[in-house]
Design an enzyme around this catalytic site. Structure first.
Site, mmCIF file in Angstrom:
data_model
loop_
_atom_site.group_PDB
_atom_site.id
_atom_site.type_symbol
_atom_site.label_atom_id
_atom_site.label_comp_id
_atom_site.label_asym_id
_atom_site.label_seq_id
_atom_site.Cartn_x
_atom_site.Cartn_y
_atom_site.Cartn_z
ATOM 1 N N GLY A 205 0.811 -1.208 0.000
ATOM 2 C CA GLY A 205 0.000 0.000 0.000
ATOM 3 C C GLY A 205 0.843 1.255 0.000
ATOM 4 O O GLY A 205 2.044 1.221 0.301
ATOM 5 N N THR A 209 -0.665 4.463 5.007
ATOM 6 C CA THR A 209 -1.960 3.786 5.041
ATOM 7 C C THR A 209 -2.116 2.859 6.242
ATOM 8 O O THR A 209 -3.135 2.194 6.372
ATOM 9 C CB THR A 209 -2.179 2.982 3.750
ATOM 10 O OG1 THR A 209 -1.037 2.157 3.500
ATOM 11 C CG2 THR A 209 -2.382 3.913 2.564
ATOM 12 N N GLY A 210 -1.123 2.785 7.121
ATOM 13 C CA GLY A 210 -1.267 2.022 8.352
ATOM 14 C C GLY A 210 -0.745 0.606 8.301
ATOM 15 O O GLY A 210 -1.241 -0.252 9.034
ATOM 16 N N LYS A 211 0.272 0.349 7.481
ATOM 17 C CA LYS A 211 0.806 -1.016 7.386
ATOM 18 C C LYS A 211 1.492 -1.423 8.693
ATOM 19 O O LYS A 211 1.269 -2.521 9.201
ATOM 20 C CB LYS A 211 1.789 -1.098 6.214
ATOM 21 C CG LYS A 211 1.156 -0.814 4.853
ATOM 22 C CD LYS A 211 2.133 -1.009 3.723
ATOM 23 C CE LYS A 211 3.203 0.056 3.692
ATOM 24 N NZ LYS A 211 2.683 1.407 3.408
ATOM 25 N N THR A 212 2.312 -0.554 9.233
ATOM 26 C CA THR A 212 2.991 -0.858 10.493
ATOM 27 C C THR A 212 1.995 -0.978 11.634
ATOM 28 O O THR A 212 2.108 -1.870 12.489
ATOM 29 C CB THR A 212 4.030 0.240 10.811
ATOM 30 O OG1 THR A 212 4.936 0.353 9.718
ATOM 31 C CG2 THR A 212 4.797 -0.091 12.065
ATOM 32 N N GLU A 428 -8.895 32.331 -11.364
ATOM 33 C CA GLU A 428 -9.573 31.345 -10.515
ATOM 34 C C GLU A 428 -11.076 31.313 -10.802
ATOM 35 O O GLU A 428 -11.694 30.248 -10.724
ATOM 36 C CB GLU A 428 -9.314 31.662 -9.036
ATOM 37 C CG GLU A 428 -7.846 31.621 -8.629
ATOM 38 C CD GLU A 428 -7.194 30.274 -8.918
ATOM 39 O OE1 GLU A 428 -7.893 29.249 -8.924
ATOM 40 O OE2 GLU A 428 -5.973 30.256 -9.163
ATOM 41 N N ASP A 503 -1.200 24.515 -15.031
ATOM 42 C CA ASP A 503 -2.430 23.998 -15.644
ATOM 43 C C ASP A 503 -2.135 23.391 -17.010
ATOM 44 O O ASP A 503 -2.657 22.315 -17.347
ATOM 45 C CB ASP A 503 -3.453 25.130 -15.788
ATOM 46 C CG ASP A 503 -3.860 25.716 -14.452
ATOM 47 O OD1 ASP A 503 -3.825 24.979 -13.454
ATOM 48 O OD2 ASP A 503 -4.198 26.912 -14.399
#
Length: 665
Positions: A205, A209-212, A428, A503
């Site tokens: 991942g 993403t929180g693997k550990t 903008e 852009d």
């Protein structure tokens, strides 16, 4: 030089100074008696002033009758009696003097004869001891190079324990890893069925993403020892150290089995073999070979499960991914909107969030944010509130933090001319208006001309729901949105600036991908070009052209057609809605920032009514609040017949006027 070596040298120097001090004290007398000549001594003896003479070799210590002490030396060839007789001492007087013969003391003999030989021996012995001690330490350090650097997390440490409840979202990943937890808790149930639990689990991942965290949760749920180490900690400058550390790591894990070994960033040692510079047999490959053997070699232990994490699975060696090693892969994707809301709830537990904080709205504004990004977002919000001396985190704090994380901090001190400010406002406004008029474009949530990072202004457009697939119609509309600022500058000022450079870069890249990667052009359903990557470097270094020059010209024509069509569409929208474009730009020049509700009202041609804030509500309540007397008078008037109302009203008016005069006084 290390601190311990300096400490040892200091101890040796202090010992030498101490020995020297002892010798000095032993060889020096406590008092320093007066030194006299022998003739003076003879005169004192004849005068009856000498009480005692102590003979120590040729040195004479004289003690007079009044208690004072003196010293002198006799002639070396003769005895004391003979010397005194030669100097004319009267026999009667000399008989009254006490003579004491004293040999050298043990301490004096030690200090004068033995100690001078012992000092060099002590110095040489101390030097040899110091060198041997350093050599022993060096050997120990050399031997410790092969020891594992893994840190073990105690399963009984409930304070730092992490479980699946602490990991928001990732439902499918939890289900996959739940089997690992069940096996570690009750392995007999699986072994009796002849089942083999996967020995290795590879967590894939993007970063953050929180693997550990997921690996820690597996160990916390199973209640087993958790050994964690980074892939870069295996390899050192010495050959063979990495393989030795791998052996030591698995040795420790087997002693504490059942256990989990977690290797973070395994791509540091697990890259494909044979791609190293200067030959294939290097230290990294030896380390990888040892990992392969430990996971599925002749001697394996099914109670040790290896979990590894990486965001580059494409560079891993195929031998790592075969069955028997990392045969189960768990993908940790970026969270969707519901998972983002759950993550925000977890990270917002210990923060005083205000009542106006809408987590769903925050989740909608943060597509593509990872768990680490969301944690950092709330932390930035808390810091922003603390800097402004507030006790709670408001929705405005979080919105400002989102823009800070995405674009950088606001540069309100930036000085620009009125003309540049006007160009930015129309630029903008062009982006926002084109996006609002196209059906497949992302809805506009905010338009601002406040500079952030390198951007002079920005238009925040995020989808209402997360997208996993993108259609051709979406890409076509997005191309027009990207060119909205460029077209607005050209339409209003009859010129363009360097502002739309980013852009144009995004437009060109997207149009090229539409043609060459997604097969969304008249060239047919195929891709063009194959990117080559140097695995050792982990970067794309070239692109192989698997098409002819004629096809290359056709690709350029297709890309140009997409870009030019998008520009025509954006130009027509802004011409048809010129008055709306002017309203948005003028509003931006006045307030600098327009939120979604106000922007939608301007585009729809409606009058925007700003929501009343809590402070404004309190102010209105104070202004419209009536006194209790006035309310009671109104009630009394309602109860009185109509013919008496005028008289009562006059009395009430008089009473009120009297009260006002008293208050004024």
């Amino acid at each position: 030089m290390e601190k311990n070596q300096l400490k040892n040298i200091w101890y040796i120097a202090a010992s030498l100074f101490l020995i020297a001090g002892i010798i000095f004290l032993m060889m020096s007398d406590v008092s320093d008696p007066e030194e006299i000549s022998l003739s003076k001594l003879v005169e004192q003896i004849n005068a009856g002033e000498v009480a005692k003479i102590t003979v120590n070799g040729n040195d004479l210590e004289v003690e007079k009758t009044d208690g004072t002490e003196q010293k002198t030396r006799k002639e070396t060839e003769s005895s004391l009696t003979e010397t005194l007789t030669n100097y004319g001492v009267e026999a009667q007087k000399s008989d009254k003097v006490e003579l004491i013969l004293e040999g050298p003391s043990t301490g004096m003999i030690f200090a004068t004869n033995i100690l001078p030989f012992m000092i060099p021996i002590l110095l040489i012995g101390g030097l040899i001891w110091f060198m041997m001690r350093q050599a022993t330490r060096g050997n120990n350090q050399a031997m410790s190079f092969g020891s594992s650097r893994a840190r073990m997390v105690d399963p009984n440490d409930k304070k730092n324990r992490v479980t699946f409840k602490d990991v928001a979202g990732a439902k499918e990943s939890k289900e996959e890893l739940g089997e690992i937890v069940d096996f570690l808790k009750a392995p007999k149930k699986f072994l009796d069925m002849g089942a083999k639990i996967p020995k290795g689990v590879l967590l894939l991942g993007p970063p953050g993403t929180g693997k550990t965290l997921m690996a820690k949760a597996v160990a916390g749920e199973a209640g087993v020892p958790f050994f964690n180490i980074s892939g870069s900690e295996f390899v050192e400058m010495f050959v063979g150290v990495g393989a030795s550390r791998v052996r030591d790591l698995f040795k420790q894990a087997k002693k504490n089995a059942p256990a989990i070994v977690f290797i973070d960033e395994i791509d540091a040692v697990g890259r494909q073999r044979g791609t190293g510079l200067g030959g294939g047999h290097d230290e990294r490959e030896q380390t990888l070979n040892q990992i392969l053997v430990e996971m599925d070699g002749f001697e394996t232990n099914s109670s040790v499960i290896v979990i590894a994490a990486t965001n580059r699975p494409d560079v891993l060696d195929p031998a790592l991914l075969r069955p028997g090693r990392f045969d189960r892969r768990v993908t940790m994707d970026l969270p969707d909107i519901e998972e983002r809301i759950a993550i925000l709830k977890i990270h917002g537990k210990n923060k005083p969030l205000g009542k106006d904080v809408n987590l769903r709205r925050i989740g909608q504004r943060t597509p593509g944010f990872s768990g680490a990004d969301l944690s950092n977002l709330l932390n930035e919000s808390a810091l922003f509130a603390a800097r402004n001396d507030r006790k709670i985190v408001t929705m405005d704090d979080i919105i400002d933090s989102i823009e800070k994380v995405m674009l950088g901090p606001a540069r309100k001190s930036r000085r620009i001319t009125d003309q540049e400010k006007k160009i930015i406002a129309y630029h903008e406004s062009g982006h926002a208006l084109v996006g609002a008029k196209l059906e497949n474009a992302d809805p506009v949530h905010k338009v601002s001309i406040v500079a952030r990072g390198s951007a002079g202004g920005y238009t925040l457009a995020v989808p209402e729901n997360d997208r996993t697939l993108h259609s051709r119609a979406y890409f076509v509309d997005e191309l027009s949105v990207f060119l909205g600022g460029y077209v607005a500058e050209e339409l209003i000022f009859d010129d363009v600036t360097t502002g739309p450079s980013n852009d144009l870069e995004r437009v060109t890249h997207m149009a090229h991908d539409i043609v060459t990667r997604y097969g969304m052009s008249d060239l047919g359903p195929r891709t063009f070009g194959r990117k080559e990557e140097m695995v050792f470097l982990g970067k794309e270094i070239s692109e192989e052209r698997n098409y002819s020059e004629k096809t290359a010209i056709a690709i350029d024509d297709a890309v140009s057609k997409y870009v030019l069509d998008a520009k025509k569409r954006a130009t027509q929208i802004l011409i048809d809605n010129r008055s709306t474009l002017d309203k948005i730009a003028q509003r931006l020049l006045k307030v600098e920032t327009i939120e979604k509700d106000e922007f939608d009202a301007i585009v729809a041609g409606k009058e925007y009514v700003a929501p009343v804030t809590e402070e404004e509500k309190k102010k209105d309540d104070i202004e419209t609040d009536k006194s209790e007397d006035d309310v009671q008078n109104e009630k009394n008037i309602d109860k009185v017949p109509s013919d008496k109302t005028d008289a009562i009203t006059e009395n009430v008016v008089k009473e009120n006027e009297q009260k006002k005069e008293e208050n004024v006084k």
